[in-house]
Design an enzyme around this catalytic site. Structure first.
Site, short mmCIF file in Angstrom:
data_model
loop_
_atom_site.label_atom_id
_atom_site.label_comp_id
_atom_site.label_asym_id
_atom_site.label_seq_id
_atom_site.Cartn_x
_atom_site.Cartn_y
_atom_site.Cartn_z
N ASP A 76 0.80 -1.22 0.00
CA ASP A 76 0.00 0.00 0.00
C ASP A 76 0.84 1.28 0.00
OD1 ASP A 76 1.06 -0.33 2.51
OD2 ASP A 76 -0.82 -0.29 3.60
N HIS A 77 2.12 1.18 0.32
CA HIS A 77 2.94 2.39 0.41
C HIS A 77 3.62 2.70 -0.92
CE1 HIS A 77 2.34 1.90 4.70
NE2 HIS A 77 3.05 2.98 4.97
N ASP A 131 4.11 -1.48 11.21
CA ASP A 131 3.68 -0.13 10.87
C ASP A 131 3.15 0.49 12.15
OD1 ASP A 131 2.88 1.60 8.23
OD2 ASP A 131 1.60 2.00 9.96
N ARG A 547 9.61 2.35 11.07
CA ARG A 547 10.61 1.91 10.08
C ARG A 547 11.95 1.60 10.75
NH1 ARG A 547 10.29 7.89 7.53
NH2 ARG A 547 8.15 7.20 7.70
#
Ligand code: MIC
Ligand code: SF4
Length: 652
Positions: A76-77, A131, A547
């Protein structure tokens, strides 16, 4: 306070909901705040930009299949395919999912948190996601926690997830929201009171009569952005609203009732009277710089973006459609809409509401994160952009000089129509939206692993580089202070988002060239030249994303230790996982005595709680703290968690 009283050998019935779910999943430790506990994880999720490393790490363990109830991989990123790199990552992720028993969600299907909530989330289970907005699933009654990829890979391998037992803050919601005030305003009100560090090592557990009026997607908005307070997670009970949501998704059988005991004792309580909440907005460049919309009314706006995992549900886009119906957006505004999932888009399309959005002049983007992380739609120089997103750190939009404001979908629509920040109550009657009893459900872009068909070769594009190996921790660490920073340094500051840098997420040597790129354009060369060194930070160092690249890439450049006033939870775990020593100032004044360029040394032979930091440049020394569990010290000594877990699985 969380220690249960024992009456006749029985635990008393005063548990919070979070304590109940944690107790059920407790693998190690006791529910004492600030002490380390181990949790069993039921679901894991990854998204592509953290996922490639996560699966490389999982592959390195050498085990044949995931050992969770369910593991999911979403793309999705990094969905902009400017060249082969992101597309190569997608095919790697698809193959690796098929090989190890992971559900794969194809690019274009939607945002991980929205999709997980719609199709897979179950009250009472635990979820670990690579995430930071994984707590979104707290809206349905899960204990859902964001973590670095390596921790998620370990959970996929059936390993216990360790964290500090959080304090439980009860957030009592009373009454009902007035028209034009919505869930985003509630969490902005919470952020205004707690700030971006007020939730650290806390779980925000919502209760009170105000819950009766909040649907699961609205609760998910609130749980999602609890992350911005630094909270470990947020949780809502599973009640009749939850049942209605699951019924609409065709999954009523996944519902169970869950709530805190009547006399549950919270460590602290925050009370919000919903009828008193007004339309709010977070000013640039921090989600906690919250003001009433009326205080900033009249500011001219260039861009409005609706979407992100915070505000892209069917409920949100239905409100947007209803408010835009028959209206035209201002000539000076670019309005973008990123639906949270194909399901949202399909339902809007089936009901005809999509037409109301399109006709107003909106630009419909893919069902993905998009502008939230600077993947397209960077605004013009000095632009004012109003976004329904959750983060507005400087430069995150892709334009350093842009000013990003965070607001509800209602306030976003008002800005799009008027071309300036406006109290949304000007829009007239608040529309009543209708969520059908049964919405259109579509599984077409999920690929479920087949137990029979074992996948073949895993495709690995040339941009997917092997994981770097690091030696065990040296007995002494020394070097230069490469950078001295202030408070609330985000992982976006450490390693920026945006399409150019994020396409390098599977390539540590390349991405490391972008470390601190906007704070010190020469950082990576300097770090290499000086053979690594130290970073000095203020409060809440490493806030924001999960991240692990923000630890791994500095490690690759030779960063040995970070000395800060305090750390954000996920980043602290990532530093330990990659063998960077996280130290805090015992006396906060000592922060003032260290300067960039100073040469420091610390003896790390015995990782005691207090260590002496020698500053050779100033000819001084002071105490720093290493507040870690024995398990964490072991990982640091081993040169990081990957080495430690690999050793464990090869021994078996
Ligand atoms: C974010 O919102 O900052 C991200 C991009 O979703 C990150 C994950 C990443 O950096 O890939 C997060 O929130 O963890
Ligand atoms: Fe995607 Fe933005 Fe949500 Fe991060 S915060 S998962 S970038 S939508």
């Amino acid at each position: 306070m969380l220690e249960y009283l024992k009456v006749n050998g029985e635990k008393n019935l005063n548990k919070t909901l979070a304590e109940k779910i944690i107790t059920k999943h407790l693998a190690e430790g006791k529910l004492e705040p600030c002490k380390e506990i181990g949790l069993q994880i039921d679901h894991t999720l990854t998204q592509d930009s953290t996922g490639t490393l996560t699966y490389l790490e999982f592959e390195a363990f050498g085990i044949p299949q995931v050992r969770t109830k369910m593991s999911l991989s979403f793309v999705d990123h990094n969905i902009l395919q400017n060249d082969f790199r992101n597309a190569d990552d997608h095919s790697y992720l698809q193959d690796v999912a098929a090989s190890y028993g992971v559900v794969f969600s194809k690019p274009g299907n939607g945002i991980c948190h929205q999709l997980h909530l719609e199709r897979f989330a179950k009250p009472g289970l635990t979820l670990l996601g690579s995430d930071s907005h994984t707590p979104t699933a707290g809206g349905i009654g899960m204990i859902a926690i964001g973590a670095g990829g390596l921790d998620v890979a370990a959970a996929m391998a059936g390993e216990t997830f360790y964290l500090q037992m959080p304090k439980i803050m009860g957030v009592k919601l009373n009454g009902a929201l007035p028209p034009f005030v919505s869930a985003k305003d509630v969490i902005l009100e919470v952020l205004k009171r707690l700030t971006v560090k007020g939730g650290i090592n806390k779980i925000l557990e919502y209760f009170g009569s105000g819950l009766e009026t909040l649907s699961v997607p609205e609760r998910a908005t609130i749980a999602n952005m609890g992350t911005e307070t630094g909270a470990t997670t947020s949780i809502f009970p599973s009640d009749k609203m939850t049942k209605a949501f699951l019924r609409s998704q065709g999954r009523e059988n996944h519902w169970i009732e869950l709530k805190a005991d009547n006399h549950a004792v919270y460590d602290e309580i925050l009370e919000v009277n919903l009828e008193e909440v007004e339309p709010l907005v977070a000013l640039p460049h921090s989600p906690d710089k919250v003001k009433a919309v009326t205080e900033v009314e009249g500011k001219s706006v260039d861009q409005v973006c609706v979407g992100s995992c915070t505000n892209s549900s069917l409920r949100d886009l239905k409100i947007v459609a209803a408010l835009l119906k028959g209206k035209k957006i201002s000539d000076n505004v670019s309005l973008t809409i990123s639906p949270g999932s194909r399901q949202v888009l399909e339902n809007l399309s089936a009901s005809g509401e999509l037409v109301d959005i399109i006709r107003s002049g909106a630009r419909i983007l893919e069902n993905a994160c998009g502008p939230c992380i600077g993947i397209g739609q960077a605004p013009q120089t000095d632009a004012v952009s109003i976004r329904t997103f959750n983060r507005n750190f400087k430069g995150r939009s892709g334009t350093q000089s842009a000013e990003v404001y965070l607001a509800s979908p209602e306030t976003a629509v008002a800005a799009a129509i008027y071309g300036e920040i406006k109290d949304p109550r000007i829009l007239g009657n608040y529309p009543k939206i209708n969520i059908p009893e049964k919405i259109v459900v579509d599984y077409n872009m999920f690929i479920f692993p087949s137990p029979k068909k074992h996948a073949g070769k895993i495709r690995r594009g040339p941009n997917i580089k092997p994981l770097p190996n690091f030696p065990p921790l040296a007995q002494k660490i020394n070097g230069t202070v490469l950078l001295k920073l202030g408070d609330n340094i985000s992982t976006d500051d450490i390693l920026p988002g945006g399409s150019a840098v994020m396409a390098l997420r599977s390539n540590i040597p390349e991405i490391s060239k972008h470390v601190f790129r906007f704070l010190d354009p020469n950082f990576s060369e300097k770090a290499r030249e000086k053979n690594g060194g130290f970073i000095v930070g203020g409060q809440n160092y490493g806030q924001g994303s999960s991240r692990e690249h923000a630890a791994l890439a500095p490690k690759y450049l030779g960063v040995k230790a970070i000395i800060a006033k305090s750390f954000a939870r996920i980043h602290l775990a990532n530093l330990i996982n990659f063998g960077i020593v996280p130290l805090t100032f015992v006396d906060k004044q000592d922060y003032n005595s260290v300067n960039q360029g100073d040469v420091l040394e610390i003896d790390t032979e015995n990782l005691d709680q207090y260590l002496i930091l020698k500053n050779f440049t100033k000819d001084t020394e002071f105490k720093v703290e290493l507040d870690l569990s024995d398990r964490e010290k072991y990982l640091l000594k081993a040169g990081g968690k990957l080495a430690a877990i690999k050793a464990k699985f090869t021994r078996k």
